[in-house]
Scaffold this active site. Structure first.
Site, PDB file in Angstrom:
ATOM      1  N   HIS A 153      -2.894  40.575 -28.072  1.00 49.80           N
ATOM      2  CA  HIS A 153      -3.134  39.270 -28.387  1.00 49.80           C
ATOM      3  C   HIS A 153      -2.931  38.551 -29.739  1.00 49.80           C
ATOM      4  O   HIS A 153      -3.471  37.574 -30.143  1.00 49.80           O
ATOM      5  CB  HIS A 153      -4.459  38.422 -27.595  1.00 49.80           C
ATOM      6  CG  HIS A 153      -4.721  38.775 -26.353  1.00 49.80           C
ATOM      7  ND1 HIS A 153      -3.893  38.415 -25.248  1.00 49.80           N
ATOM      8  CD2 HIS A 153      -5.462  40.130 -25.976  1.00 49.80           C
ATOM      9  CE1 HIS A 153      -4.158  39.184 -24.138  1.00 49.80           C
ATOM     10  NE2 HIS A 153      -5.295  39.965 -24.389  1.00 49.80           N
ATOM     11  N   LYS A 184      10.231  30.512 -52.794  1.00 51.27           N
ATOM     12  CA  LYS A 184      10.616  31.136 -51.240  1.00 51.27           C
ATOM     13  C   LYS A 184      11.504  32.515 -51.329  1.00 51.27           C
ATOM     14  O   LYS A 184      12.074  32.749 -52.130  1.00 51.27           O
ATOM     15  CB  LYS A 184      11.323  30.130 -50.423  1.00 51.27           C
ATOM     16  CG  LYS A 184      10.427  29.062 -49.937  1.00 51.27           C
ATOM     17  CD  LYS A 184       9.327  29.250 -49.214  1.00 51.27           C
ATOM     18  CE  LYS A 184       9.705  29.702 -47.946  1.00 51.27           C
ATOM     19  NZ  LYS A 184      10.228  28.886 -46.889  1.00 51.27           N
ATOM     20  N   GLU A 209      15.234  37.157 -38.864  1.00 52.20           N
ATOM     21  CA  GLU A 209      15.138  35.954 -38.244  1.00 52.20           C
ATOM     22  C   GLU A 209      16.503  35.862 -37.395  1.00 52.20           C
ATOM     23  O   GLU A 209      16.634  35.444 -36.258  1.00 52.20           O
ATOM     24  CB  GLU A 209      14.832  34.991 -39.063  1.00 52.20           C
ATOM     25  CG  GLU A 209      13.575  34.510 -39.459  1.00 52.20           C
ATOM     26  CD  GLU A 209      13.432  33.531 -40.619  1.00 52.20           C
ATOM     27  OE1 GLU A 209      14.215  32.849 -40.898  1.00 52.20           O
ATOM     28  OE2 GLU A 209      12.193  33.379 -40.958  1.00 52.20           O
TER      29      GLU A 209
END
Length: 452
Positions: A155, A282, A289
């Protein structure tokens, strides 16, 4: 000039001609088409359906056409619709009436069916090579991180301590099953349709066994109608691609999470990351992705072909011309994703200390504390309740289980003794696992020895 023009009294509408053509995408089958045609010409000559000299002349011309295509000397046209008719048209231009004899005892229906099967056999072998390379990469990484401790999750909540090697080998198993799926798909694909004609066979004395030997097929399609009218082998290929992409996507999802500031378990190499157009700090895991995103694209390819085939009556229908685009796209996407993924995980940095620090928080030794009480003679369900109350006490008092004093432990159960502290040490928790396939250092060592 159309090779099927005899039946028609006027030319095809120009818009319809463009809409009907598939040469824009099926031209990548040129090598398979020529390979199949050479085998067919040899068979025609061997069986005396055409003269042996004619068969040799056709084969020689086809080899010249193959070289000219690969040298960029040939331009295909939409007038001839597809790669099959383009090559036959070029052959006829070069050989005259002799070129027209090549199509004796075959149809475009069995011609395209053999081309796509030849293509997929090569494609499957390439995919399997990449998957095997990925599996070996995972083994290499796992050997480097047999002693790297990290949290295992359920989970997405910290659950029990494991090693990174154990984690990596879980994905090894998934990709190994992918290899098995593709190899089974190869067996399904490795059946020869050539010689089936349009749907009902041919009146010529052909030798399909000879064709199978020439083209490297293990067996013949036993029913001519089935041979030309189904694409289940292509659906199976894209399905296998979809499952492999799903495994890659899950792995990428974890790498994306692990590379975040919140986790910091790994850092992607600069060569496989990108920056932001506005935020200079960043470092984005864009390759991971993209693989995650391209997975949906391959699922779309699968749904395209399933939907394409679901309502078609036997035998061939023009709808099936659209089978190639999803096959090409699924294979291309999986191959490129595997190639970049292998390089990405090979170059990533693993922050070993941060992983181990995370493994020491979150009460991941709670199950081992419960197992300790079981070893003292208590029922597991009772132990589960005792440790649950202990964890709640730790949360309320800002402590870890191993930080509790013996007096505090005795307050939950008189069964606790001093040896509990050794039992709930994170590395002891890993080492104590005895079941086959567990995360114990010994078990993972055995896994790596078996998979190397």
């Amino acid at each position: 000039m159309k090779l099927w023009k005899g039946r028609f009294s006027k030319a095809e509408n120009s818009l319809a001609e463009e809409f009907n053509a598939s040469i824009e995408f099926d031209q990548r089958l040129y090598k398979q088409d020529i390979t199949g045609s050479i085998a067919h010409a040899r068979m025609l000559g061997k069986q005396g359906i055409i003269d042996k000299e004619e068969a040799l002349a056709i084969e020689s011309s086809l080899l010249e056409i193959l070289k000219d295509i690969e040298d960029g000397k040939i331009e295909f046209t939409i007038e001839q619709e597809d790669i099959h008719m383009n090559i036959e048209s070029i052959l006829t231009e070069r050989l005259g009436p002799l070129g027209k004899k090549l199509h004796t005892a075959r149809s475009r229906n069995d011609q395209v069916a053999v081309d796509i099967r030849l293509y997929l056999k090569d494609e499957i072998n390439h995919v399997v090579e990449l998957l095997e390379e990925l599996k070996q990469t995972l083994v290499t990484l796992a050997k480097e991180h047999q002693d790297t401790v990290m949290p295992g999750y359920t989970h997405l909540q910290r659950a029990q301590p494991v090693t990174l090697a154990f984690y990596l080998m879980a994905y090894w198993e998934m990709f190994h099953r992918d290899v098995r799926r593709f190899r089974f798909c190869y067996e399904t694909t490795n059946t020869l349709p050539l010689g089936s004609g349009a749907l009902a066979g041919t009146t010529y004395n052909t030798d399909r066994d000879f064709l199978a030997d020439e083209l490297g097929f293990d067996r013949l399609c036993d029913n001519a109608m089935d041979a030309v009218s189904d694409r289940d082998f292509a659906i199976e290929f894209i399905s296998s691609c979809s499952i492999a992409m799903m495994h890659l996507s899950r792995f990428c999802e974890e790498l994306i999470i692990w590379s975040s500031t919140e986790f910091q378990f790994i850092e992607m190499d600069d060569g496989y990351s990108t920056g932001s157009s506005i935020m200079p700090q960043k470092k984005n895991p864009d390759m991971a992705e993209l693989i995650r995103g391209k997975t949906g694209r391959v699922y779309g390819d699968l749904m395209t072909l399933l939907t394409l085939m679901k309502g078609l009556p036997l035998a061939y229908n023009k709808d099936m011309q659209e089978d190639k685009l999803p096959v090409f796209d699924a294979g291309d996407t999986l191959k490129s994703s595997l190639a970049i993924f292998i390089q990405m995980i090979t170059t990533m940095k693993v922050n070993v200390q941060i992983m181990e620090k995370a493994a020491k928080s979150g009460f991941m030794n709670a199950t081992d504390a419960a197992d300790y009480l079981v070893s003292k003679g208590l029922a597991f369900r009772d132990c589960h309740e005792i440790i649950g109350r202990m964890v709640l006490y730790c949360i309320e008092n800002g402590k870890a289980i191993e930080e509790l004093t013996m007096e505090e432990l005795k307050g939950f159960s008189e069964k606790f003794e001093k040896d509990i502290y050794e039992k709930i040490d994170i590395r002891s928790c890993i080492k104590a696992k005895k079941s086959k396939g567990s995360t114990s250092f010994e078990s993972v060592e055995q896994m790596l020895a078996a998979k190397s």
